[in-house]
Design a protein around this motif. Sequence first.
Motif, PDB file in Angstrom:
ATOM      1  N   GLU A  74      13.892   4.190  43.756  1.00  0.00           N
ATOM      2  CA  GLU A  74      12.578   3.526  43.652  1.00  0.00           C
ATOM      3  C   GLU A  74      12.703   2.026  43.917  1.00  0.00           C
ATOM      4  O   GLU A  74      11.910   1.447  44.655  1.00  0.00           O
ATOM      5  CB  GLU A  74      11.969   3.730  42.259  1.00  0.00           C
ATOM      6  N   TRP A  75      13.701   1.412  43.289  1.00  0.00           N
ATOM      7  CA  TRP A  75      13.881  -0.034  43.470  1.00  0.00           C
ATOM      8  C   TRP A  75      14.199  -0.371  44.924  1.00  0.00           C
ATOM      9  O   TRP A  75      13.681  -1.348  45.459  1.00  0.00           O
ATOM     10  CB  TRP A  75      14.961  -0.573  42.518  1.00  0.00           C
ATOM     11  N   ASN A  76      15.045   0.444  45.558  1.00  0.00           N
ATOM     12  CA  ASN A  76      15.384   0.143  46.947  1.00  0.00           C
ATOM     13  C   ASN A  76      14.183   0.365  47.867  1.00  0.00           C
ATOM     14  O   ASN A  76      14.029  -0.340  48.862  1.00  0.00           O
ATOM     15  CB  ASN A  76      16.622   0.916  47.389  1.00  0.00           C
ATOM     16  N   LYS A  77      13.314   1.313  47.501  1.00  0.00           N
ATOM     17  CA  LYS A  77      12.082   1.491  48.301  1.00  0.00           C
ATOM     18  C   LYS A  77      11.156   0.287  48.139  1.00  0.00           C
ATOM     19  O   LYS A  77      10.366  -0.019  49.025  1.00  0.00           O
ATOM     20  CB  LYS A  77      11.355   2.775  47.890  1.00  0.00           C
ATOM     21  N   MET A  78      11.274  -0.409  46.988  1.00  0.00           N
ATOM     22  CA  MET A  78      10.471  -1.621  46.784  1.00  0.00           C
ATOM     23  C   MET A  78      11.011  -2.807  47.581  1.00  0.00           C
ATOM     24  O   MET A  78      10.430  -3.888  47.555  1.00  0.00           O
ATOM     25  CB  MET A  78      10.498  -2.030  45.301  1.00  0.00           C
ATOM     26  N   GLY A  79      12.174  -2.633  48.212  1.00  0.00           N
ATOM     27  CA  GLY A  79      12.706  -3.713  49.040  1.00  0.00           C
ATOM     28  C   GLY A  79      14.051  -4.267  48.591  1.00  0.00           C
ATOM     29  O   GLY A  79      14.631  -5.114  49.264  1.00  0.00           O
ATOM     30  N   PHE A  80      14.541  -3.817  47.427  1.00  0.00           N
ATOM     31  CA  PHE A  80      15.892  -4.243  47.045  1.00  0.00           C
ATOM     32  C   PHE A  80      16.894  -3.491  47.917  1.00  0.00           C
ATOM     33  O   PHE A  80      16.563  -2.458  48.480  1.00  0.00           O
ATOM     34  CB  PHE A  80      16.178  -3.886  45.582  1.00  0.00           C
ATOM     35  N   ASP A  81      18.099  -4.038  48.009  1.00  0.00           N
ATOM     36  CA  ASP A  81      19.152  -3.253  48.649  1.00  0.00           C
ATOM     37  C   ASP A  81      20.387  -3.376  47.764  1.00  0.00           C
ATOM     38  O   ASP A  81      21.282  -4.175  48.015  1.00  0.00           O
ATOM     39  CB  ASP A  81      19.421  -3.769  50.065  1.00  0.00           C
ATOM     40  N   ILE A  82      20.370  -2.608  46.700  1.00  0.00           N
ATOM     41  CA  ILE A  82      21.447  -2.740  45.719  1.00  0.00           C
ATOM     42  C   ILE A  82      22.173  -1.409  45.555  1.00  0.00           C
ATOM     43  O   ILE A  82      21.635  -0.347  45.859  1.00  0.00           O
ATOM     44  CB  ILE A  82      20.916  -3.226  44.342  1.00  0.00           C
ATOM     45  N   SER A  83      23.403  -1.515  45.083  1.00  0.00           N
ATOM     46  CA  SER A  83      24.163  -0.293  44.869  1.00  0.00           C
ATOM     47  C   SER A  83      24.248   0.005  43.376  1.00  0.00           C
ATOM     48  O   SER A  83      24.002  -0.860  42.533  1.00  0.00           O
ATOM     49  CB  SER A  83      25.552  -0.427  45.485  1.00  0.00           C
ATOM     50  N   LEU A  84      24.568   1.243  43.106  1.00  0.00           N
ATOM     51  CA  LEU A  84      24.582   1.737  41.734  1.00  0.00           C
ATOM     52  C   LEU A  84      25.998   2.117  41.352  1.00  0.00           C
ATOM     53  O   LEU A  84      26.677   2.817  42.104  1.00  0.00           O
ATOM     54  CB  LEU A  84      23.678   2.976  41.665  1.00  0.00           C
ATOM     55  N   SER A  85      26.447   1.653  40.185  1.00  0.00           N
ATOM     56  CA  SER A  85      27.753   2.088  39.681  1.00  0.00           C
ATOM     57  C   SER A  85      27.547   2.961  38.456  1.00  0.00           C
ATOM     58  O   SER A  85      26.811   2.591  37.545  1.00  0.00           O
ATOM     59  CB  SER A  85      28.602   0.880  39.278  1.00  0.00           C
ATOM     60  N   VAL A  86      28.215   4.110  38.457  1.00  0.00           N
ATOM     61  CA  VAL A  86      28.082   5.046  37.336  1.00  0.00           C
ATOM     62  C   VAL A  86      29.482   5.360  36.800  1.00  0.00           C
ATOM     63  O   VAL A  86      30.428   5.523  37.566  1.00  0.00           O
ATOM     64  CB  VAL A  86      27.366   6.342  37.785  1.00  0.00           C
ATOM     65  N   ASN A  87      29.592   5.397  35.484  1.00  0.00           N
ATOM     66  CA  ASN A  87      30.872   5.698  34.839  1.00  0.00           C
ATOM     67  C   ASN A  87      31.130   7.200  34.777  1.00  0.00           C
ATOM     68  O   ASN A  87      30.255   7.954  34.349  1.00  0.00           O
ATOM     69  CB  ASN A  87      30.890   5.140  33.412  1.00  0.00           C
ATOM     70  N   PHE A  88      32.315   7.595  35.197  1.00  0.00           N
ATOM     71  CA  PHE A  88      32.715   8.999  35.120  1.00  0.00           C
ATOM     72  C   PHE A  88      33.900   9.131  34.178  1.00  0.00           C
ATOM     73  O   PHE A  88      34.768   8.267  34.151  1.00  0.00           O
ATOM     74  CB  PHE A  88      33.162   9.511  36.500  1.00  0.00           C
ATOM     75  N   SER A  89      33.938  10.231  33.445  1.00  0.00           N
ATOM     76  CA  SER A  89      35.118  10.523  32.640  1.00  0.00           C
ATOM     77  C   SER A  89      35.997  11.465  33.432  1.00  0.00           C
ATOM     78  O   SER A  89      35.497  12.245  34.246  1.00  0.00           O
ATOM     79  CB  SER A  89      34.711  11.244  31.364  1.00  0.00           C
ATOM     80  N   ALA A  90      37.283  11.404  33.151  1.00  0.00           N
ATOM     81  CA  ALA A  90      38.206  12.284  33.867  1.00  0.00           C
ATOM     82  C   ALA A  90      37.803  13.740  33.678  1.00  0.00           C
ATOM     83  O   ALA A  90      37.800  14.523  34.624  1.00  0.00           O
ATOM     84  CB  ALA A  90      39.624  12.060  33.374  1.00  0.00           C
ATOM     85  N   SER A  91      37.405  14.084  32.437  1.00  0.00           N
ATOM     86  CA  SER A  91      37.043  15.480  32.185  1.00  0.00           C
ATOM     87  C   SER A  91      35.775  15.869  32.946  1.00  0.00           C
ATOM     88  O   SER A  91      35.474  17.040  33.091  1.00  0.00           O
ATOM     89  CB  SER A  91      36.882  15.716  30.685  1.00  0.00           C
ATOM     90  N   GLY A  92      35.037  14.869  33.404  1.00  0.00           N
ATOM     91  CA  GLY A  92      33.856  15.158  34.223  1.00  0.00           C
ATOM     92  C   GLY A  92      34.187  15.230  35.700  1.00  0.00           C
ATOM     93  O   GLY A  92      33.317  15.445  36.532  1.00  0.00           O
ATOM     94  N   LEU A  93      35.455  15.049  36.012  1.00  0.00           N
ATOM     95  CA  LEU A  93      35.852  15.061  37.428  1.00  0.00           C
ATOM     96  C   LEU A  93      36.637  16.314  37.765  1.00  0.00           C
ATOM     97  O   LEU A  93      37.534  16.290  38.581  1.00  0.00           O
ATOM     98  CB  LEU A  93      36.718  13.836  37.749  1.00  0.00           C
ATOM     99  N   CYS A  94      36.300  17.417  37.095  1.00  0.00           N
ATOM    100  CA  CYS A  94      37.100  18.606  37.379  1.00  0.00           C
ATOM    101  C   CYS A  94      36.314  19.687  38.112  1.00  0.00           C
ATOM    102  O   CYS A  94      36.828  20.759  38.357  1.00  0.00           O
ATOM    103  CB  CYS A  94      37.768  19.126  36.111  1.00  0.00           C
TER     104      CYS A  94
END
Length: 277
Positions: A103-123
């Motif tokens: 939504e924000w990028n459609k408003m004209g921003f051009d930003i990236s998103l960082s999300v935290n992952f746990s190792a147990s979530g990477l299986c």
Amino acid sequence: DLLLQYLLDFRREVKPSPQGPATMVFADELQAAIISELIEVWYQPQIDVATFQLVGIEALARWQHPEKGFIPPNIFIGIAEKYGMIQQLTDSVLKQSIKQISEWNKMGFDISLSVNFSASGLCHLDIPEVLHSTLRNSGLRPDHLTIEVTESALPKDTSATLDILTRLRLKGFGLSIDDFGTGFSSLEQLRLIPFTELKIDRSFVHHASDNKASQAILESSISLAKRLAIHCVAEGVETQEDWDLVASLGCDIVQGYFIAKPMPAAEFVPWVRQYSK
Ligand code: C2E
Ligand code: CA
Ligand code: CA
Ligand code: CA
């Protein structure tokens, strides 16, 4: 009297600890909160040191508890991991934050998103494909998403995790090594995994101007990132002094209370307007 006291103390010690059952109740509550999307996402800006431009945001989970108010993630992430709910939680954070940033990028921003992952979530082997199509459906490019993994949470030798991380990278997602320098195998992880970003832990950043060892670690981490041609982010920049130091050492991106604390989605656009004035 002393004996009595001793016996009372002793009984207190051998009483079953309330820890177990209390944690269980908490885990049930957390499960319910994840399902009903009471886990909210707050956002913290990331700023390009050279241009002062807003370049990204980190998504940080917050639990809005009906009685206890906001509960910070340090309290509930461990429980989610222990009771097998971390994947659900990560999915919920991803779903909310991808929707929000698109939504924000459609408003004209051009930003990236960082999300935290746990190792147990990477299986889950299908994560790269699932993420790829989720992102495409939201009109975002893969390089709009950076996955942060803490080195201490990475399993030492599972080739499955390495395989997933490599395929995420091949799909064009960013990969960040979070809390860099705090684990026992930072350098090895950096060698094995195709990271695109090195995120220096805030313990080396804040007050580094009065601490020779922090400064040396900071300096080496930044030049290491440069040698590897990956982005370097300093977290925990709280003061002008912290900013000046990391800027003078050539760090690319800064995140910390000096710029802004994490904020709920509704406060973000007003904050950006104020910041860019
Ligand atoms: P992190 O990934 O290292 O996130 C940065 C933490 O530092 C955040 O705490 C943020 O509020 C705090 N912080 C930012 N700037 C400053 C500063 O200038 N000074 C100080 N003292 N602190 C600052 P938060 O939000 O409480 O998160 C704590 C940790 O919980 C995160 O550390 C991350 O490891 C974990 N976490 C948060 N959200 C999630 C999530 O959705 N999934 C997973 N797996 N872990 C999460
Ligand atoms: Ca992080
Ligand atoms: Ca961190
Ligand atoms: Ca941390």
